[in-house]
Design an enzyme around this catalytic site. Structure first.
Site, PDB file in Angstrom:
ATOM      1  N   TYR A 156       0.836  -1.214   0.000  1.00 43.34           N
ATOM      2  CA  TYR A 156       0.000   0.000   0.000  1.00 43.34           C
ATOM      3  C   TYR A 156       0.865   1.257   0.000  1.00 43.34           C
ATOM      4  CZ  TYR A 156      -3.942   3.038   1.297  1.00 43.34           C
ATOM      5  OH  TYR A 156      -4.906   4.025   1.330  1.00 43.34           O
ATOM      6  N   LYS A 160       1.077   3.996  -3.031  1.00 51.39           N
ATOM      7  CA  LYS A 160       0.661   5.394  -2.818  1.00 51.39           C
ATOM      8  C   LYS A 160       1.820   6.361  -3.069  1.00 51.39           C
ATOM      9  CE  LYS A 160      -3.677   4.723  -1.885  1.00 51.39           C
ATOM     10  NZ  LYS A 160      -4.722   5.228  -2.802  1.00 51.39           N
TER      11      LYS A 160
END
Ligand code: NAD
Length: 265
Positions: A156, A160
């Protein structure tokens, strides 16, 4: 209820529109006068968002990680509304596992939606915006985890961070076409994505201890920032990330201990 006419006459395509932050963004942009294409891979969710807004919204079903889906979706929205002035890429998925336990399938799933999905969506949107001419704006939703590492969040965080840099490259390349690109980095936001974490008292407390504002964001807090960036009030803003996190990125990210207690982002 109309909040303003700031986006009157604009057409906005929002991905991840069926839930949480994406749904709140649809609502807010509509409240400021935009017509909305509410895109989600979940047909029922996309329809529910569009129905809640009314005549000025249209559901679109597509997987953001699919080139074919997104090319078709962008063409359909442009055919339906005539143009796309605002694109917001909010579709995302979470996953929580220590690096040594992260399967390649988990890594790939997060990358596919959170990073490749933004590339695929932005490319289709930018091509359309260049072809139609005139000012336009793309807002990508990243996260405080673009700059703040979280234990158990390798895929993640990496995805991002990739969204943040991809957006800045896009801002450079698209400026001469009159297209602005900005990123919004939400902190912990009360949506279905983090419902399990917020329902776990020790994990919730660990996060709240690290949020100076003392509460998670509401999806509407994120939507307000997106509406600003999408509007002419931000006409000279491009290539920037706006963190909407109650001050959390000034603090330490909560430790693995809270996640071992059953939390998952
Ligand atoms: N909730 C948070 O604390 C938080 C914090 C920082 C960033 N974010 C980011 O904000 C964005 C929205 O998250 P949320 O909390 O509203 O999550 P959510 O789970 O409530 O909503 C995500 C939506 O994206 C859709 N979606 C998922 N994969 C898709 C795909 N391949 N194609 C099309 N649609 C797809 C889902 O169907 C869902 O409707 C995500 O990018 C997320 O990473 C969330």
């Amino acid at each position: 209820m109309k909040l303003s006419n700031r986006l009157e006459g604009r057409v906005a395509l929002v991905t991840g529109a069926g839930s949480g932050i994406g749904r709140a963004i649809c609502r807010r942009l509509a409240d400021e006068g935009a017509r909305i294409a509410a895109l989600d891979r979940d047909v029922t969710a996309a329809q529910a968002t569009a129905a809640a807004i009314g005549d000025d919204a249209w559901p679109v079903v597509a997987d953001v990680a699919s080139v074919d889906d997104m090319q078709r979706a962008v063409a359909d929205v442009a055919a339906q509304f005539g143009r796309i002035d605002i694109a917001v890429n909010a579709a995302g998925v979470g996953a929580s596992a220590l690096l040594v336990d992260t399967s390649i399938d988990t890594w790939q799933r997060v990358m596919d939606v959170c990073l490749t999905g933004v590339f695929v969506s932005s490319q289709a949107q930018a091509r359309r915006m260049i072809a139609q001419g005139g000012p336009a704006v793309i807002v990508n939703i990243a996260s405080t985890n673009a700059q703040q590492p979280g234990e158990g969040l390798a895929a993640y965080c990496a995805a991002k961070a990739g969204v943040d840099m991809l957006s800045r490259v896009m801002a450079l390349e698209l400026a001469t076409h009159g297209i602005r690109v900005a990123t919004v980095g939400p902190g912990l936001t009360d949506t279905p994505m983090v419902a399990r974490l917020l329902a776990n008292p020790s994990a919730r407390d660990a996060f709240l201890d690290n949020i100076p504002a003392g509460r998670p964001a509401r999806p509407e807090d994120i939507a307000a920032a997106v509406a600003f960036l999408a509007s002419d009030d931000a006409a000279y803003v491009t290539g920037q990330t706006l963190y909407v996190d109650g001050g959390a990125s000034m603090m330490r990210y909560p430790s693995l201990a809270s996640r071992r207690a059953g939390a998952a982002v």
